[in-house]
Design a protein around this motif. Structure first.
Motif, PDB file in Angstrom:
ATOM      1  N   ALA A 105       0.637  -1.130  -0.140  1.00 43.18           N
ATOM      2  CA  ALA A 105       0.155  -0.009  -0.039  1.00 43.18           C
ATOM      3  C   ALA A 105       0.815   1.428   0.159  1.00 43.18           C
ATOM      4  N   TYR A 106       0.644   2.089  -0.866  1.00 49.19           N
ATOM      5  CA  TYR A 106       1.489   3.818  -0.918  1.00 49.19           C
ATOM      6  C   TYR A 106       0.554   4.807  -0.760  1.00 49.19           C
ATOM      7  N   VAL A 107       0.810   5.812   0.181  1.00 51.07           N
ATOM      8  CA  VAL A 107       0.480   6.721   0.068  1.00 51.07           C
ATOM      9  C   VAL A 107       0.880   8.752  -0.052  1.00 51.07           C
ATOM     10  N   ASP A 108       1.065   9.360  -1.217  1.00 57.63           N
ATOM     11  CA  ASP A 108       1.963  10.305  -0.969  1.00 57.63           C
ATOM     12  C   ASP A 108       1.379  11.804  -0.908  1.00 57.63           C
ATOM     13  N   LEU A 109       1.563  12.232  -0.134  1.00 62.64           N
ATOM     14  CA  LEU A 109       1.192  13.930   0.052  1.00 62.64           C
ATOM     15  C   LEU A 109       1.901  14.239  -0.870  1.00 62.64           C
ATOM     16  N   GLU A 110       1.568  15.223  -1.460  1.00 61.33           N
ATOM     17  CA  GLU A 110       2.033  16.372  -2.576  1.00 61.33           C
ATOM     18  C   GLU A 110       2.066  18.257  -1.838  1.00 61.33           C
ATOM     19  N   GLY A 111       2.717  18.830  -2.637  1.00 59.23           N
ATOM     20  CA  GLY A 111       2.489  19.939  -2.721  1.00 59.23           C
ATOM     21  C   GLY A 111       3.491  21.077  -3.504  1.00 59.23           C
ATOM     22  N   ALA A 121      -1.288  12.427  -3.810  1.00 61.91           N
ATOM     23  CA  ALA A 121      -1.141  12.549  -5.101  1.00 61.91           C
ATOM     24  C   ALA A 121      -1.674  10.906  -5.375  1.00 61.91           C
ATOM     25  N   ARG A 122      -1.674  10.005  -4.940  1.00 64.41           N
ATOM     26  CA  ARG A 122      -1.327   9.042  -4.970  1.00 64.41           C
ATOM     27  C   ARG A 122      -2.015   7.574  -4.039  1.00 64.41           C
ATOM     28  N   VAL A 123      -2.757   7.211  -3.813  1.00 63.23           N
ATOM     29  CA  VAL A 123      -3.432   6.133  -2.683  1.00 63.23           C
ATOM     30  C   VAL A 123      -3.272   5.170  -3.508  1.00 63.23           C
TER      31      VAL A 123
END
Length: 418
Positions: free
Chosen positions: A64-70, A103-105
């Motif tokens: 599982a991947y989670v990205d927080l992007e600014g 950005a990604r889940v």
């Protein structure tokens, strides 16, 4: 000596990146301009992105991947006037202030089927472990379609390689994405030793190149299929990838808009569900020596319906090389150079020539010529976590217009990662 056992699979990882690009161009020839033209006066623009990327393996085979992007800043001319936009770290946005988003889940499921055991290194969106050379991989969630399709070792990542949009992927592939480059959907891959087959279906934006996505998934989606073969020539690795795609959503029709209003066509006035855009792409990469590698792409779309998600290109061909700095005792440095030529379908060309506007292009009229781009960069490693790049691009016939340009763009890119 006995064999060393494979390391225990990694349970989780955490990676991050930050990239700043400052890009500028000087004055260039422009006898006229329209609402969506690249501005002919000298200008400079700076973009900034930062991403925190977390990965977790709850059990063997599942990740599982989670990205927080600014992101903040903007591109030159607000990312208007060029089909091959010069900075892959920018998108068409009205507000340059810092904005953060998920950005990604992503859930990735791997079903191993045997064959050789392959070591997987720790990296962004890649939890370390082992996998079989024969396997099925399923991806479901929010991610970039180019996370799975159209990979290329030499031209795919604007944070470390070429900056131009039409060098980071197939220019004529109007790939499903919001304006930041992400979408919801799923993909399946079958790996069988040197072969790989992929298929995916993804959501389209509700409006052309906007953030909001169309929730009517049955009526609006993009399908893509790709076959890949990896090989070795002269002891150097290479790959051949062939792609086909089909998008259907509420696109307008260029020819219909010209028929309804020849003097002032507006493709948005002809939007209707059921429109289809189809195309294909050929993607090649080949190592030539231990330090030198080459690549080429060729892509085509029918170009009858309006550009919807990526950029205004209906035909594109590109080729180039990258060279590691071992010869001058800088083995972590990279030098790259490439050429790309972008073109339009007859319908798209006639629409812009009549004064029509796309979401990126529109000089008010058009003396058509292929948009040609040469890009070169040098990326210097400043230690383990930091890279400083100098990038230069020369673009002939910006926005496919022989009456304007050429234009020279220079960029300084600073990229940090852990």
């Amino acid at each position: 000596m006995g064999q060393t056992a494979d390391p225990a699979p990694e349970a989780w990882n955490l990676h991050g990146q930050a990239t700043v690009v400052t890009q500028s161009h000087g004055d260039f020839t422009s006898p006229y301009q329209g609402p969506n033209s690249l501005r002919p006066g000298a200008e400079r623009a700076t973009s900034f992105t930062t991403t925190l990327m977390a990965g977790w393996r709850p059990w063997q085979g599942t990740e599982a991947y989670v990205d927080l992007e600014g992101a903040a800043g903007k591109g030159v001319s607000s990312v208007l006037g060029l089909a091959g936009a010069p900075n892959g770290e920018t998108y068409r946005v009205g507000n340059p202030d810092f904005r953060a988003a998920v950005a990604r889940v992503l859930i990735r499921q791997t079903l191993n089927l045997g064959g050789e055991s392959q070591k997987v290194e720790d990296d962004a969106h890649q939890v370390a472990g082992v996998r079989d050379s024969r396997r099925i991989v399923l991806h479901v969630g929010k991610f970039s379609v180019m996370d799975v399709f159209d990979a290329n070792a030499h031209a795919h990542d604007p944070r470390a390689q070429f900056l131009n949009w039409t060098l980071m992927g197939h220019g004529a592939w109007d790939y499903p994405a919001d304006t930041r480059g992400y979408t919801w959907g799923g993909a399946a891959e079958l790996y069988w030793d040197a072969w790989a087959l992929r298929y995916g279906r993804f959501a389209e934006p509700l409006e052309a190149n906007q953030l909001a996505m169309d929730h009517g998934f049955a009526r609006a989606h993009g399908d893509v299929a790709e076959a890949e073969h990896d090989h070795v020539l002269g002891d150097q690795p290479g790959a051949v990838r062939v792609m086909v795609f089909r998008n259907t959503t509420r696109m307008g029709d260029y020819r219909q808009s010209l028929a309804e209003s020849p003097a002032a066509p507006d493709v948005t006035a002809t939007r209707a569900y059921g429109r289809v855009k189809e195309g294909w792409g050929l993607n090649l990469e080949q190592g030539l020596t231990a330090d030198l590698g080459a690549f080429a792409r060729w892509s085509w779309s029918d170009g009858r319906t309006e550009s919807w998600a990526f950029t205004e290109v209906d035909r594109s061909v590109s080729a180039g090389f990258t060279w590691k700095g071992s010869a001058w005792a800088r083995s972590q440095d990279r030098l790259g150079a490439a050429f790309v030529q972008n073109g339009l379908s007859p319908d798209h060309r006639d629409y812009l020539a009549a004064g029509g506007l796309g979401f990126l292009l529109g000089d008010g009229r058009l003396n058509y010529g292929s948009e040609r781009i040469f890009e070169a960069y040098y990326a210097a490693a400043m230690g383990r976590f930091l890279t400083l790049s100098l990038d230069a691009q020369r673009i002939w016939n910006p926005g496919y217009n022989r009456d304007r340009g050429p234009v020279n763009l220079l960029a300084l890119r600073l990229h940090a990662q852990f």
